[in-house]
Design a protein around this motif. Structure first.
Motif: not given
Length: 146
Positions: A1-4, A106-119, A94-104
Motif C-alpha cells: 500500500m502507498a501513502e502520502i 497503487v501509486s499512480s498519477d492521480f496519487m501524485a496529483h493528490c500529494s501535491t494538492k494536499w501540500a 511552533q506546532t508541527l502538523v504531520r499529515f498522512t493519507h494512507s492505504n492507497w
C-alpha cells in the motif's frame, strides 16, 4: 500500500489547529468552502468541490493531538479504503502538523496529483492560522490546466 506524507510547522497553538481540523467552519477556511457533518467520532464529513467530493468518517480524535478519518464515500474511487491522519505536536515555537493519507492501493498519477494538492491545502491551513486567510477551494492554487 502507498501513502502520502507531509509535515508543516505552524506558528499557532495546537488547540487552534485542532479546531480547523474538526469543525465545518474550520475546515472551510483551508480545504473547501463547502463542508458539512464535522463532529465527534462516527460523524460523516462531506467535502464538496463544485457539488461532488469525498466523504470521510471521523475515526479517532485526541484533543489537540490527533485527528483520524476514513474514506466512506464512493468518490473518488481511488480513495476508497484510504485513511487520513493529522498528528499535532508542539516543538519549540511552533506546532508541527504531520499529515498522512494512507492505504492507497497503487501509486499512480492521480496519487501524485493528490500529494501535491494536499501540500497546497496544508499551506492553506498554515496561512489561515498565521495570516488569517487560507485559500480553500475554489480559491486554491491550481496545479494543472485541466
Amino acid at each position: 500500500m502507498a501513502e502520502i506524507n507531509h509535515q508543516v510547522g505552524i506558528k499557532a497553538p495546537p488547540d487552534k489547529i485542532y479546531e480547523l481540523l474538526t469543525t465545518n467552519t474550520g475546515l472551510s477556511l483551508w480545504w473547501t468552502n463547502d463542508v458539512s457533518g464535522a463532529g465527534e467520532v462516527g460523524s460523516i464529513i462531506q467535502f464538496r468541490f463544485n457539488g461532488g467530493g469525498p466523504d470521510f468518517s471521523v475515526t479517532k480524535l485526541i484533543l489537540n493531538k490527533f485527528v483520524g478519518w476514513k474514506h466512506s464515500g464512493t468518490m473518488p474511487e481511488s480513495w476508497m479504503g484510504t485513511e487520513i491522519q493529522f498528528q499535532l505536536r508542539v516543538e519549540e515555537s511552533q506546532t508541527l502538523v504531520r499529515f498522512t493519507h494512507s492505504n492507497w492501493k497503487v501509486s499512480s498519477d492521480f496519487m501524485a496529483h493528490c500529494s501535491t494538492k494536499w501540500a497546497v491545502f496544508l499551506l492553506s491551513l498554515k496561512d489561515a492560522l498565521e495570516n488569517g486567510t487560507g485559500k480553500p477551494f475554489p480559491n486554491d492554487i491550481h496545479i494543472d490546466h485541466s
